[in-house]
Design an enzyme around this catalytic site. Structure first.
Site, PDB file in Angstrom:
ATOM      1  N   GLU A 114       0.856  -1.189   0.000  1.00 48.28           N
ATOM      2  CA  GLU A 114       0.000   0.000   0.000  1.00 48.28           C
ATOM      3  C   GLU A 114       0.891   1.237   0.000  1.00 48.28           C
ATOM      4  O   GLU A 114       2.117   1.147   0.189  1.00 48.28           O
ATOM      5  CB  GLU A 114      -0.948  -0.014   1.211  1.00 48.28           C
ATOM      6  CG  GLU A 114      -2.002  -1.114   1.080  1.00 48.28           C
ATOM      7  CD  GLU A 114      -3.072  -1.111   2.151  1.00 48.28           C
ATOM      8  OE1 GLU A 114      -2.884  -0.435   3.177  1.00 48.28           O
ATOM      9  OE2 GLU A 114      -4.078  -1.800   1.965  1.00 48.28           O
ATOM     10  N   HIS A 230      -9.324   9.353   2.326  1.00 50.84           N
ATOM     11  CA  HIS A 230      -8.910   8.258   1.443  1.00 50.84           C
ATOM     12  C   HIS A 230      -9.076   8.744   0.012  1.00 50.84           C
ATOM     13  O   HIS A 230     -10.131   9.272  -0.349  1.00 50.84           O
ATOM     14  CB  HIS A 230      -9.768   7.012   1.689  1.00 50.84           C
ATOM     15  CG  HIS A 230      -9.156   5.772   1.117  1.00 50.84           C
ATOM     16  ND1 HIS A 230      -9.076   5.558  -0.237  1.00 50.84           N
ATOM     17  CD2 HIS A 230      -8.569   4.715   1.704  1.00 50.84           C
ATOM     18  CE1 HIS A 230      -8.464   4.386  -0.449  1.00 50.84           C
ATOM     19  NE2 HIS A 230      -8.152   3.860   0.721  1.00 50.84           N
ATOM     20  N   ARG A 276      -0.896   9.130   1.046  1.00 50.01           N
ATOM     21  CA  ARG A 276      -2.343   9.249   0.839  1.00 50.01           C
ATOM     22  C   ARG A 276      -2.802  10.692   0.689  1.00 50.01           C
ATOM     23  O   ARG A 276      -3.670  10.998  -0.142  1.00 50.01           O
ATOM     24  CB  ARG A 276      -3.018   8.614   2.053  1.00 50.01           C
ATOM     25  CG  ARG A 276      -4.349   8.057   1.791  1.00 50.01           C
ATOM     26  CD  ARG A 276      -4.798   7.225   2.961  1.00 50.01           C
ATOM     27  NE  ARG A 276      -4.667   5.814   2.670  1.00 50.01           N
ATOM     28  CZ  ARG A 276      -5.140   4.857   3.453  1.00 50.01           C
ATOM     29  NH1 ARG A 276      -5.751   5.167   4.570  1.00 50.01           N
ATOM     30  NH2 ARG A 276      -5.003   3.599   3.128  1.00 50.01           N
ATOM     31  N   HIS A 335     -11.800   9.438   6.014  1.00 47.59           N
ATOM     32  CA  HIS A 335     -11.579   7.994   6.192  1.00 47.59           C
ATOM     33  C   HIS A 335     -11.067   7.645   7.582  1.00 47.59           C
ATOM     34  O   HIS A 335     -11.483   6.637   8.160  1.00 47.59           O
ATOM     35  CB  HIS A 335     -10.558   7.558   5.129  1.00 47.59           C
ATOM     36  CG  HIS A 335     -10.219   6.107   5.141  1.00 47.59           C
ATOM     37  ND1 HIS A 335     -11.157   5.124   4.938  1.00 47.59           N
ATOM     38  CD2 HIS A 335      -9.033   5.462   5.319  1.00 47.59           C
ATOM     39  CE1 HIS A 335     -10.562   3.927   4.984  1.00 47.59           C
ATOM     40  NE2 HIS A 335      -9.279   4.113   5.235  1.00 47.59           N
ATOM     41  N   ARG A 370      -1.577   8.900   8.773  1.00 49.01           N
ATOM     42  CA  ARG A 370      -1.351   7.489   9.109  1.00 49.01           C
ATOM     43  C   ARG A 370      -0.846   6.707   7.906  1.00 49.01           C
ATOM     44  O   ARG A 370      -1.361   6.857   6.791  1.00 49.01           O
ATOM     45  CB  ARG A 370      -2.678   6.885   9.580  1.00 49.01           C
ATOM     46  CG  ARG A 370      -2.643   5.408   9.838  1.00 49.01           C
ATOM     47  CD  ARG A 370      -4.025   4.927  10.228  1.00 49.01           C
ATOM     48  NE  ARG A 370      -4.986   5.198   9.175  1.00 49.01           N
ATOM     49  CZ  ARG A 370      -5.416   4.310   8.291  1.00 49.01           C
ATOM     50  NH1 ARG A 370      -4.960   3.079   8.326  1.00 49.01           N
ATOM     51  NH2 ARG A 370      -6.297   4.646   7.372  1.00 49.01           N
TER      52      ARG A 370
END
Ligand code: SIN
Length: 511
Positions: A114, A230, A276, A335, A370
């Protein structure tokens, strides 16, 4: 009002709450969940997995480094080391509960990649069915434990404080009756705040009710301005928005606009696997300039889609889209909340008798942003830590002096309240979202102040309180860092290379 005997109360039945409950031995545990088992928790929707440096060539040191970089320099290194070093144990704990992680033909864990991870590092269950896979195993274990009672459909109204210590909670049962439940310890595991935003991947229950209750009791709160968006939820008009997991991009899926142009390679060297916040802002900018954005999985995943990503495939089918041949329309959505109720490495909050774990907590492990799939890891590690601490602790006096808890308010959440809720969520999306500016934040603050003057339902009151504190901290942080991006302060500022912590009472005095 009813009283119950002393016990441990766990509020919330996502992965953090269930792991905490299962980690107790020799104490009665009552779990209060605000929805039927398995519903109303973001854990059950999780498509990512558990980040753990257990693959070839990987190491805890690299995982720690990746987490610190993603967190934009303000994570608490000790908290990051704490979760990363316990990742292997966390995986084994889950396996012991009956979770079966995906393995390759050679018997090694099948790890997916990811964004912002240097290695494939995410342990998953049946591809993108990790959340439901873990939840099903934990729920099965809970059923076999006579010392754990699960009460579904109960909502937390407030914490009960006596002599500076949390001694229980006021809870609303499914029939609308208020109960006063006393406990030797209370663990908040109520999840995040995503549903404060109109576009969100979170369930309706994610409105920060745990933060609100802890705030009223005087708990220290931190990093509330950091809300992670997200990048790729499905832009198909559903509320909440279905998620298209980042692992799709890890497999090579690319972002294109309606001109069929890939825009990420010119924005970041990691392209679609950039952090992200970078990807979310790039998609947001495309949409603001009038483009539609799509996640194109045709070449990278193609006919293997249903087998590799059964959850996303089913979500696509529900909306009549075949991702094997058609790119998925996507947009960013709220998110994950990096901020929350401050805890130490034992999950202890600043108030005696109160612990927190999972998304409601702010352990410092996520800083301003995060790293993907560190959240399930944190939920497991801190769920266990809180239970262990409660079993070991000899209660001491808190150095803080919280106030008595507030009066409960019984205004129904009727149609008028629902309309106000929707307006608040749209305002949060438009004024306190992916891109922020003081003018918008101040506008939102003024609107919330008008709402605050009204007689609100408990739910809406919580939403106004938590949204207000997010806005306050977003206004204070005059820079851009991680998920917090301000067009009026677009750069990092070394003077702000720190976390913000405060109490609700301090915020009110400052206002
Ligand atoms: C995802 O699968 O993209 C979400 C995982 C996460 O938020 O950690």
């Amino acid at each position: 009002m009813t009283h119950s005997q002393d016990t441990v109360i766990v509020i919330g039945a996502g992965i953090a709450g269930l792991v905490a409950a299962l980690s107790f031995k020799g104490l009665r545990v009552d779990i209060y969940a605000n929805a039927p088992m398995g519903q109303g928790t973001a854990s059950n929707w999780s498509q990512g997995g558990v980040a753990a440096a257990i693959g070839p060539g990987d190491s805890a040191a690299i995982h720690i480094q990746d987490s610190l970089i993603a967190a934009a320099d303000i994570a608490d290194r000790t908290a990051v080391e704490f979760i990363v070093n316990k990742a292997r144990d966390a995986i084994h704990f889950l396996e012991h509960q009956g979770v079966v992680f995906d393995h390759n033909a050679d018997g090694q864990y099948a790890l997916s990649r990811e964004a912002a991870h240097s290695f494939p590092r995410v342990a998953r269950v049946k591809g993108d069915l990790t959340g439901p896979g873990i939840m099903a195993a934990l729920q099965q274990q809970i059923k076999q434990r006579p010392d754990i009672q699960l009460h579904s459909g109960w909502k937390i109204l407030d914490l009960i404080m006596h002599d500076g210590r949390i001694i229980g909670a006021f809870l609303l049962d499914p029939n609308g009756h208020v109960h006063r439940k006393l406990a030797t310890a209370v663990i908040l595991a109520t999840g995040g705040v995503g549903y404060l935003y109109k576009n969100t991947s979170n369930p309706k229950t994610a409105i920060g009710e745990g933060i609100a209750a802890a705030a009223r009791a005087g708990a220290l709160l931190s990093d509330l301005e950091f809300v992670q968006f997200h990048p790729t939820t499905m832009a198909v008009g559903l509320d909440p928005s279905p998620l298209a997991t980042e692992a799709l991009r890890g497999e090579g899926a690319v972002l294109i606009n309606d001109q069929n142009e890939r825009f990420m390679p010119s924005i970041h060297p990691l392209a679609e696997l950039a952090p992200r916040d970078v990807v979310a802002r790039a998609i947001f900018a495309q949409i603001k300039s009038g483009h539609n954005v799509f996640l194109d999985c045709r070449a990278a995943i193609g006919s293997g889609f249903a087998e590799k990503f059964p959850k996303v495939f089913a979500l696509c089918q529900n909306i009549g889209l075949d991702p094997v041949v058609t790119p998925i329309p996507v947009e960013p959505a709220a998110h994950y909340h990096m901020g929350g109720v401050v805890t130490d490495l034992s999950g202890r909050t600043s108030i005696d008798g109160l612990w927190a774990c999972g998304e409601v907590a702010c352990t410092g492990a996520h800083g301003a942003n995060r790293l993907a799939s560190n959240s399930l890891l944190e939920a497991i590690v801190f769920g266990q830590a809180a239970a262990t601490d409660i079993m070991n602790i000899r209660m001491t006096k808190s150095p803080y002096a919280p106030r008595e808890t507030s009066v409960i308010n019984y205004v129904p959440h009727d149609v008028a309240m629902q309309a106000k809720e929707l307006a608040l969520r749209a305002m949060m999306r438009d004024r306190v979202g992916v891109i922020r500016h003081a003018d918008d934040l101040l506008w939102a603050q003024a609107e919330l102040e008008k709402l605050r003057q009204q007689n609100l339902s408990h739910r809406l009151g919580n939403m106004v309180l938590v949204a207000g504190m997010i806005i306050h901290m977003a206004l204070e942080r005059k820079e851009s860092r991680g998920s917090h991006y301000r067009t009026d302060y677009p750069n990092l500022d070394q003077a702000w290379c720190r976390r913000q912590s405060t109490t609700m009472q301090n915020l009110m005095e400052a206002a």
